[in-house]
Design a protein around this motif. Structure first.
Motif, short mmCIF file in Angstrom:
data_model
loop_
_atom_site.label_atom_id
_atom_site.label_comp_id
_atom_site.label_asym_id
_atom_site.label_seq_id
_atom_site.Cartn_x
_atom_site.Cartn_y
_atom_site.Cartn_z
N GLY B 42 6.22 -21.17 -3.04
CA GLY B 42 5.74 -22.46 -3.49
C GLY B 42 6.08 -22.69 -4.96
O GLY B 42 6.95 -22.05 -5.53
N LEU B 43 5.36 -23.59 -5.60
CA LEU B 43 5.55 -23.87 -7.03
C LEU B 43 4.49 -23.13 -7.82
O LEU B 43 3.31 -23.19 -7.49
CB LEU B 43 5.45 -25.36 -7.32
N ARG B 44 4.93 -22.46 -8.88
CA ARG B 44 4.00 -21.71 -9.72
C ARG B 44 4.13 -22.18 -11.17
O ARG B 44 5.23 -22.40 -11.66
CB ARG B 44 4.29 -20.20 -9.63
N LEU B 45 2.99 -22.30 -11.84
CA LEU B 45 2.97 -22.81 -13.20
C LEU B 45 3.39 -21.74 -14.20
O LEU B 45 2.83 -20.64 -14.21
CB LEU B 45 1.56 -23.32 -13.53
N ILE B 46 4.33 -22.07 -15.07
CA ILE B 46 4.82 -21.12 -16.07
C ILE B 46 4.03 -21.32 -17.38
O ILE B 46 3.38 -20.40 -17.88
CB ILE B 46 6.32 -21.32 -16.32
N HIS B 47 4.16 -22.51 -17.97
CA HIS B 47 3.44 -22.88 -19.18
C HIS B 47 3.08 -24.35 -19.08
O HIS B 47 3.67 -25.09 -18.29
CB HIS B 47 4.31 -22.68 -20.43
#
Lengths: 110, 114
Positions: B42-47
């Motif tokens: 899926g989509l994962r938050l980096i910053h």
């Protein structure tokens, strides 16, 4: 953290058919978004729908927040509707991020 | 009104090289995010950033740095690229801090690290 499950994982239909995609989430939310990721990879905003029903052309969405699910309806499908449909809800605590479901891959055949 | 734009669209790097991804938005949004999308993850938050001059770590920040010198721009840097950073990177912006705000996404940058 909150869990998001989408069903079905894959859906293959003929042009003109109608479809219903489901999104279940494990905790209460005050925000839910539906996206369409087209074959070129772009994420297109479809609906921002914390509760209630919204319609946009052939697409409509309903969120029943008290029962922790949302539905996306696509009527009279066209080949351009093909792609992956994601729902996403915000994580309640910690980092500010959207938690995405695994998506429903929709293929519309001519 | 272009919305959220990202440059470049594609890039191939060798291990150890550095690069910067640029995200720009013309909606006057306060909040901006960098996600990565990997198969099965899926989509994962980096910053993310809650305003000009501020940044904060997300879910998978290691190996990345960010800067928000101007309200409309959010830069993602890779100082020493690794094959594990092969991914599609999406930038997003919002006019309210999550969980309330609707997030709008850019077209993505497909990065391959050899």
């Amino acid at each position: 953290g909150i869990q998001v499950e989408q069903s079905p994982p894959d859906l293959i239909l003929q042009e003109g058919a109608n479809s219903t995609l489901r999104c279940n989430f494990s905790d209460s939310v005050n925000n839910l978004q539906w996206f369409h990721q087209n074959p070129w990879g772009q994420l297109i905003n479809l609906f921002y729908i914390p509760s209630g029903t919204k319609q946009n052309g052939r697409l409509s969405a309903t969120t029943v927040a008290t029962e922790r699910y949302s539905l996306l309806y696509i009527s009279s499908s066209q080949t351009t509707d093909s792609g992956v449909y994601f729902c996403a809800v915000p994580q309640k605590w910690g980092a500010q991020k959207l938690v995405f479901g695994q998506g429903t891959r929709l293929t519309i055949n001519p | 009104n272009a919305g959220v734009t990202q440059t470049p669209k594609f890039r191939v790097l060798k291990t150890g090289q550095s690069m910067t991804l640029l995200c720009a938005q013309d909606m006057n949004h306060e909040y901006m995010y960098w996600y990565r999308q990997d198969p099965g993850m899926g989509l994962r938050l980096i910053h993310y950033s809650v305003g000009e001059g501020t940044t904060a770590k997300g879910e998978v920040p290691d190996g990345y740095n960010v800067s928000r010198l101007k309200k409309q721009n959010f830069l993602l840097g890779l100082e020493s690229a690794a094959p594990s950073q092969t991914s599609v990177y999406f930038c997003a912006s919002s006019n309210e801090l999550a969980p309330a705000g609707e997030q709008f996404f850019g077209p993505g940058t497909r990065l391959t690290v050899l």
